[in-house]
Design a protein around this motif. Structure first.
Motif, mmCIF file in Angstrom:
data_model
loop_
_atom_site.group_PDB
_atom_site.id
_atom_site.type_symbol
_atom_site.label_atom_id
_atom_site.label_comp_id
_atom_site.label_asym_id
_atom_site.label_seq_id
_atom_site.Cartn_x
_atom_site.Cartn_y
_atom_site.Cartn_z
ATOM 1 N N ASP A 58 37.066 39.715 36.728
ATOM 2 C CA ASP A 58 38.189 38.788 36.781
ATOM 3 C C ASP A 58 39.495 39.438 36.323
ATOM 4 N N GLN A 59 39.453 40.774 36.081
ATOM 5 C CA GLN A 59 40.640 41.491 35.636
ATOM 6 C C GLN A 59 41.224 42.388 36.726
ATOM 7 N N GLN A 116 44.572 40.166 40.407
ATOM 8 C CA GLN A 116 45.186 38.953 39.859
ATOM 9 C C GLN A 116 46.611 38.768 40.372
ATOM 10 N N CYS A 165 36.202 42.202 42.946
ATOM 11 C CA CYS A 165 37.036 41.396 42.042
ATOM 12 C C CYS A 165 36.762 39.903 42.235
ATOM 13 N N GLU A 166 36.887 39.170 41.153
ATOM 14 C CA GLU A 166 36.744 37.715 41.179
ATOM 15 C C GLU A 166 37.832 37.082 40.303
ATOM 16 N N PRO A 167 39.086 37.201 40.708
ATOM 17 C CA PRO A 167 40.172 36.654 39.892
ATOM 18 C C PRO A 167 40.277 35.138 40.045
ATOM 19 N N ASN A 168 40.929 34.521 39.082
ATOM 20 C CA ASN A 168 41.160 33.080 39.116
ATOM 21 C C ASN A 168 42.600 32.728 39.499
ATOM 22 N N GLY A 189 42.336 32.032 43.355
ATOM 23 C CA GLY A 189 41.268 32.994 43.617
ATOM 24 C C GLY A 189 41.575 33.905 44.789
ATOM 25 N N LYS A 222 36.012 37.648 47.354
ATOM 26 C CA LYS A 222 35.312 38.816 46.822
ATOM 27 C C LYS A 222 35.120 39.882 47.899
#
Length: 754
Positions: free
Chosen positions: A237-238, A241, A344-347, A351, A354
């Motif tokens: 999640d980093q 973004q 990556c799996e950013p919020n 989002g 992936k």
């Protein structure tokens, strides 16, 4: 000739001159070529410049945004980036420079174009990069457009509509060439820039972190874009973004970049891999030999200036510091150093899929070098100027923060792929190299570079240059009659050795440095016009008058880059596209419709030698786009003149022009522009809509027409009085009155065949 006819001829020609003068608009290439003093541009100024470039050079550019192209969200709010109304934040502009005529979309040559990416600013408060990459684009486009004029393979019959268009384009071309020269861009430099545009695809994002640049803030809403890439990050999640990071990611997913630059500030360094914690303290990558040579060349060509030395060049671990999630190591190693990669799996921003951070084995193998432009994030002086911007040695007085990074960017575009170019024959230079906006396939290939030589000539000396690399391991000349050359060999493709057939003879091979090699002056095979060159003599005495001989130069470059450097970690062979594309014939990568095929040998566009029926005489170019390729005629004062001059003289004298040789010229007319066989005329799907005449020019024509009518009226009355008894006066005693006005308007020199 009657006085009425003389009067009508003169008045008509004056009116034609008025119309041509009023409708010939200064293009951006003419109006904007000046001695420019560079300065740092704001986000609004950069946006406006990009929009203007896309409008003025619509045939060579595409301008879009990451939001339009990739459906990414806008960073920021409607209070940011107010230069673009009705948007909820900052757009990430993407400018693509690409020649769709030379490289038709969907063709193999287009898919195989080497690709370069220039990122102006991942950190919004590091201000030099965006202006530098924008000015790089302007310089490339100005030169390429100018070099494209006139857009004819050979001049057409001036009696035709195409002939009139050629005359107008020749005027524009000579005018913009003069203005480039006044701005310090020489003819060889103009041709070099034009070659870069016609033979590469260049993607430029000046404000990569658009929100940060608009706010003069390092981050994008508090997140550092240069820690946002999925290489050696601690948590999924980093990464990804930021919209800046996603913009770069989407571009790499859709292209096969071989070379990339990312501009920063805070020190003055050219940095390359490694810049990651896992490779401390060794620092050396499998591609270190090539990276060190290219990085050093960036530094030397960028140059120093008042109070500022050359950039230091070395690994990022050594000269800057290691980071996690850096763009540089991600772009270089993401497709092969997979243990340090994770999706990556950013919020943020709702989002990000992936799947967009899963990469094949081809996408991420670029030399993506870090350019730390200045010690100050925002330097306040010494930006440099355009004067002497392309001199091989940077001017200490004229260079600066912006100027030297324009130079550096151009050298990156140069190094992405080797090339070979034939300079001329028998010390007679060719006028054309690579002409933008001109097709390069089919029969056009045979006519783009043509010279006539005497028959029975035992030694014909060919000169050529090699670029896009450093060490020329092997280079030679190969030649054969065109009728014996396989059809697959043309100007659009790099042939494989197996496709060349058996008809070619070769000259003795030589080796030496290019102009980018340290110390080339001491080791050059030969020097011409201040540049290293290669020469070879070929025996053309066995060919008969009328034979057309295809001459190619070939070269093999930088084979030493294929070695594994001492201390490399991991200890494997070079992994980059840049190295393998020129050293490894087995290297082939395809992704998103783009292709990189490795090879060792690179071939020039051919020179066609036409064997004349004269046993003596001089070597003459037949492919200069500014001259009529016909037998010279004798002018009224006894000097030789080209057909275009005689056409104008005959017109001014009121004589009928002899067109009896039209049929004999049909082949030359066919070669004046690419023809669509189904339509019988040139069909350019990328040509812009015909521009309407600006209102001020219409008013000017009306006013000048009125003046012309008044002059005609007064002249008529004056002639009438003369005929009634006074002595008659011939107003055209000087045969060259209108010839000089028309042919040499704005200092045009229509060159004469010797």
């Amino acid at each position: 000739m009657s006085s009425q006819r003389l009067l009508l001829q003169g008045a008509s020609f004056v009116f034609l001159l008025l119309v041509l003068t009023a409708t010939t608009q200064p293009t951006l290439a003419e109006a904007d070529i000046t001695h420019r003093q560079y300065k740092i541009l704001s986000s609004t100024q950069i946006a406006n410049e990009l929009i203007n470039l896309a409008a003025d050079y619509s045939r060579l550019t595409t301008l879009t945004t990451a939001q339009e192209e990739f459906k990414l969200p806008y960073a920021g709010t409607d209070k940011d980036c107010t230069f673009l109304p009705n948007t909820p934040g900052c757009p990430n502009f993407i400018l693509t420079i690409h020649d769709p005529i030379a490289n038709p979309p969907g063709s193999f040559i287009d898919a195989s174009l080497p690709e370069v990416f220039l990122s102006g600013a991942l950190h919004g408060n590091e201000r030099v990069g965006p202006t530098a990459v924008l000015e790089t684009a302007k310089l490339l486009l100005e030169a390429a457009y100018c070099e494209s004029l006139p857009q004819f393979v050979t001049p057409p019959d001036v009696n035709t509509e195409q002939g009139a268009e050629w005359l107008l384009q020749a005027q524009q071309g000579e005018s913009c060439r003069n203005k480039l020269m006044e701005g310090g861009i020489t003819a060889p430099q103009r041709k070099w820039l034009a070659r870069l545009v016609a033979t590469r695809r260049i993607i430029i994002v000046p404000m990569t972190n658009a929100l940060g640049y608009d706010r003069n803030d390092r981050t994008e809403d508090g997140i550092d874009p240069n820690r946002d890439f999925p290489y050696d990050v601690e948590s999924p999640d980093q990464c990804m973004q930021t919209i800046a990071g996603r913009t770069v990611n989407e571009l790499f997913q859709r292209h096969l970049f071989q070379i990339s630059l990312t501009f920063h500030a805070g020190t003055e360094v050219v940095g390359y891999e490694w810049g990651a914690f896992p490779y401390l303290p060794t620092n050396i990558s499998p591609d270190d030999l090539a990276q060190a040579e290219i990085g050093g060349a960036y530094s030397r060509f960028a140059g120093g200036f008042q109070g500022t030395d050359l950039y230091k060049s070395g690994t990022m671990n050594e000269l800057v510091y290691a980071v996690r999630g850096g763009m540089e190591d991600w772009a270089y190693a993401g497709s092969w150093d997979t243990e340090l990669m994770a999706p990556c799996e950013p919020n943020n921003y709702g989002g990000y899929p992936k799947s967009r951070t899963r990469y094949n084995g081809s996408t991420l193998r670029a030399f993506n070098m870090l350019i730390e432009t200045s010690n100050d994030k925002i330097p306040h002086s010494h930006f440099g100027s355009s004067q002497g911007i392309l001199d091989h040695e940077a001017s200490y007085e004229q260079n600066g923060h912006v100027a030297r990074n324009i130079r550096l960017s151009l050298s990156a575009i140069e190094f992405v792929e080797p090339y070979v170019s034939i300079w001329g024959a028998n010390m007679t230079p060719l006028q054309n190299d690579i002409v933008p906006l001109m097709p390069r396939s089919g029969s056009i290939c045979k006519d783009s570079k043509v010279m006539k030589i005497p028959h029975n000539q035992k030694e014909t000396k060919i000169g050529w240059t090699v670029g896009g690399g450093f060490d020329v391991d092997y280079t030679t000349i190969m030649y054969a009659k065109w009728e014996d050359v396989p059809e697959v060999v043309d100007c659009a493709h790099q042939p494989l050795p197996s496709e060349l057939g058996v008809a070619f003879r070769t000259a003795e091979a030589v080796s030496g440095p290019t102009r980018w090699k340290v110390g080339w002056q001491e080791n050059a095979f030969a020097v011409n016009e201040g540049q290293p060159m290669f020469f070879a003599s070929i025996d053309t005495s066995m060919f008969q008058p009328g034979d057309r001989i295809a001459v190619f130069a070939s070269a093999r470059l930088d084979q030493g880059w294929s070695k594994v450097p001492d201390g490399a970690k991991p200890n494997i062979s070079p992994q980059s596209h840049v190295v393998n594309a020129r050293t490894n014939p087995e290297w082939r990568h395809e992704s998103s419709g783009k292709i990189i095929q490795g090879r060792q040998d690179w071939y020039s566009i051919p020179l066609t030698l036409v064997i004349s029926d004269e046993s003596g005489g001089v070597t003459v170019e037949l492919s200069d786009r500014f001259i009529i390729p016909e037998q010279d005629l004798i002018s009224r004062d006894g000097t030789q003149t080209t057909k275009v001059e005689n056409m104008v003289q005959d017109y001014n004298m009121g004589q009928d022009v002899d067109d009896d040789d039209d049929n004999d010229e049909s082949e030359d007319i066919k070669r004046t522009a690419p023809q669509d066989s189904s339509q019988g005329s040139y069909n350019d799907p990328y040509a812009p809509d015909k521009e309407k005449m600006p209102l001020p020019n219409l008013l000017l024509i009306v006013v000048l027409s009125g003046i012309c009518a008044f002059i005609v009226y007064r002249l008529g009355k004056w002639i009438k009085r003369k005929r009634s008894g006074r002595e008659r006066v011939n107003i055209l005693d000087d045969d060259d009155v209108f010839v000089n006005e028309f042919t040499f308007d704005e200092d045009i020199q229509l060159r004469e065949l010797v």
